[in-house]
Write a protein that holds these residues in place. Sequence first.
Motif, PDB file in Angstrom:
ATOM      1  N   HIS A 100      22.039  -1.164  97.113  1.00 35.17           N
ATOM      2  CA  HIS A 100      21.286  -1.534  95.911  1.00 35.17           C
ATOM      3  C   HIS A 100      21.422  -0.413  94.899  1.00 35.17           C
ATOM      4  O   HIS A 100      20.909   0.689  95.104  1.00 35.17           O
ATOM      5  CB  HIS A 100      19.817  -1.765  96.268  1.00 35.17           C
ATOM      6  N   VAL A 101      22.103  -0.691  93.789  1.00 31.31           N
ATOM      7  CA  VAL A 101      22.381   0.321  92.767  1.00 31.31           C
ATOM      8  C   VAL A 101      21.573   0.011  91.505  1.00 31.31           C
ATOM      9  O   VAL A 101      21.196  -1.134  91.253  1.00 31.31           O
ATOM     10  CB  VAL A 101      23.886   0.385  92.440  1.00 31.31           C
ATOM     11  N   ARG A 102      21.312   1.052  90.705  1.00 37.71           N
ATOM     12  CA  ARG A 102      20.501   0.877  89.490  1.00 37.71           C
ATOM     13  C   ARG A 102      21.167   1.438  88.239  1.00 37.71           C
ATOM     14  O   ARG A 102      20.722   1.139  87.133  1.00 37.71           O
ATOM     15  CB  ARG A 102      19.146   1.583  89.654  1.00 37.71           C
ATOM     16  N   ARG A 103      22.189   2.275  88.403  1.00 38.06           N
ATOM     17  CA  ARG A 103      22.763   2.966  87.253  1.00 38.06           C
ATOM     18  C   ARG A 103      24.284   2.799  87.227  1.00 38.06           C
ATOM     19  O   ARG A 103      24.906   2.436  88.215  1.00 38.06           O
ATOM     20  CB  ARG A 103      22.402   4.453  87.302  1.00 38.06           C
ATOM     21  N   ASN A 104      24.878   3.136  86.064  1.00 39.79           N
ATOM     22  CA  ASN A 104      26.326   2.991  85.903  1.00 39.79           C
ATOM     23  C   ASN A 104      27.100   3.828  86.911  1.00 39.79           C
ATOM     24  O   ASN A 104      28.098   3.370  87.478  1.00 39.79           O
ATOM     25  CB  ASN A 104      26.751   3.396  84.488  1.00 39.79           C
ATOM     26  N   ASN A 105      26.670   5.085  87.124  1.00 40.55           N
ATOM     27  CA  ASN A 105      27.408   5.934  88.061  1.00 40.55           C
ATOM     28  C   ASN A 105      27.326   5.393  89.480  1.00 40.55           C
ATOM     29  O   ASN A 105      28.286   5.490  90.255  1.00 40.55           O
ATOM     30  CB  ASN A 105      26.922   7.380  87.987  1.00 40.55           C
ATOM     31  N   GLU A 106      26.205   4.778  89.839  1.00 33.32           N
ATOM     32  CA  GLU A 106      26.065   4.215  91.178  1.00 33.32           C
ATOM     33  C   GLU A 106      26.939   2.972  91.327  1.00 33.32           C
ATOM     34  O   GLU A 106      27.541   2.752  92.393  1.00 33.32           O
ATOM     35  CB  GLU A 106      24.595   3.889  91.444  1.00 33.32           C
TER      36      GLU A 106
ATOM     37  N   ILE B 170      21.437   0.545 101.778  1.00 32.26           N
ATOM     38  CA  ILE B 170      21.670   1.811 101.077  1.00 32.26           C
ATOM     39  C   ILE B 170      20.925   1.755  99.747  1.00 32.26           C
ATOM     40  O   ILE B 170      21.096   0.816  98.959  1.00 32.26           O
ATOM     41  CB  ILE B 170      23.178   2.028 100.814  1.00 32.26           C
ATOM     42  N   LEU B 171      20.065   2.741  99.507  1.00 28.42           N
ATOM     43  CA  LEU B 171      19.421   2.924  98.209  1.00 28.42           C
ATOM     44  C   LEU B 171      19.907   4.241  97.621  1.00 28.42           C
ATOM     45  O   LEU B 171      20.246   5.171  98.367  1.00 28.42           O
ATOM     46  CB  LEU B 171      17.892   2.963  98.352  1.00 28.42           C
ATOM     47  N   SER B 172      19.946   4.318  96.308  1.00 28.22           N
ATOM     48  CA  SER B 172      20.433   5.554  95.684  1.00 28.22           C
ATOM     49  C   SER B 172      19.627   5.885  94.440  1.00 28.22           C
ATOM     50  O   SER B 172      19.091   5.002  93.766  1.00 28.22           O
ATOM     51  CB  SER B 172      21.925   5.416  95.330  1.00 28.22           C
ATOM     52  N   ASP B 173      19.568   7.184  94.154  1.00 33.85           N
ATOM     53  CA  ASP B 173      18.905   7.682  92.951  1.00 33.85           C
ATOM     54  C   ASP B 173      19.729   8.850  92.433  1.00 33.85           C
ATOM     55  O   ASP B 173      19.346  10.014  92.559  1.00 33.85           O
ATOM     56  CB  ASP B 173      17.465   8.117  93.274  1.00 33.85           C
ATOM     57  N   LEU B 174      20.893   8.529  91.860  1.00 29.27           N
ATOM     58  CA  LEU B 174      21.834   9.559  91.428  1.00 29.27           C
ATOM     59  C   LEU B 174      21.586   9.914  89.969  1.00 29.27           C
ATOM     60  O   LEU B 174      22.363   9.589  89.066  1.00 29.27           O
ATOM     61  CB  LEU B 174      23.279   9.067  91.636  1.00 29.27           C
ATOM     62  N   HIS B 175      20.478  10.599  89.748  1.00 30.42           N
ATOM     63  CA  HIS B 175      20.113  11.031  88.405  1.00 30.42           C
ATOM     64  C   HIS B 175      19.605  12.459  88.490  1.00 30.42           C
ATOM     65  O   HIS B 175      19.066  12.869  89.531  1.00 30.42           O
ATOM     66  CB  HIS B 175      19.019  10.118  87.831  1.00 30.42           C
TER      67      HIS B 175
END
Length: 348
Positions: free
Chosen positions: A74-80, A11-16
């Motif tokens: 794989h998360v990159r941000r606080n919300n993720e 799982i990849l995410s870009d929640l911005h």
Amino acid sequence: MSEDLKKRVLILSDLHHRISGVSASIRAMIPRLQQEFDLFFVAKRPAGNHIAQSILSLYRLLKHWNHDYDPVWHVRRNNEMTWGILFRWLVCPRLKLVFTSAAIRTHSPWPRFLISKMDAVIATSQTAAALVPHVKAIVPHGVDIARFATTTDQPVDYPWHRYSVVIGIVGRVRPEKGTDLFSQALCRVLTQYPDACAVIVGKTTRKYRPLLRQMREEWRLEGIAQRVFVMNEVDVDAMPAVYQSLDIVCAPARYEGFGLVPIEAMVSGAAIIASRTGAYEDMILPGINGELIECNNLDQLDNALRKLLSNPSLVAAYQAQGQQRVVQQFSLDAEVAGVMDVYSSFWR
């Protein structure tokens, strides 16, 4: 890669709310990772031809997880990170969370708490690795060499092509990126180099429109306004052509976590001047493939620009050495291999 491995869900995410440098890094890896794993991409915008899924869709995927392998997110941000911890607690205890940390200063208390709950951390530099726990690997971000280094078949006829030397800065218009320092340096040097011009590439949000107006007024007073071109946010697919139109790229940020601009610029064939922040000191060998200056130092930026503008052979040397440096140390292939090794550690 075996068919068995392709059954493992990544799982990849870009929640911005907008496309940022972090977004670009995530999206650049998707074409390669989707060839290796069953990729689930959570975002508000698609990545190329890859469909963007919602948080609700991810919830449904994880709610009744009964596959042989644990899912890896794989998360990159606080919300993720927050969503990942909640999903692991509420619906899928088997969910493994991997976080990439690029920060070169101590995280505030809330992010530190979130990071402490990750199963593994990937740091983008040695400096970043010293500031977080659970570091599994140090994997610098990379760039798609072929995409940025290959000259476009139909070059864009930008208005600055008529000038002998084009100086650029890439990134959102704001003090953190050093846009104001770049502008002040232009006011000093462009008056003495009439064959040079400058290009500012990046979005100006409402908060910083007064800054842009102030810079335009300074250019007008110095008589250089006709030689400073301002582009708004550029589509990701158009960036290689933009970079290839620039001879010198400045990255005088006051703070940067990692920073893709120098390596994107170097592999595209531009000479680079950058401040000592982010991973810029790992990318640039002063006097060999570029110039490094202290953060918030206008005089050093001014001197570095004059040094290059008065020495075309040095610009050419930096361009050649910079491209070679990126190919050897900061390729997207190397980044993908590094993160894949971390993912696979949960499935061995």
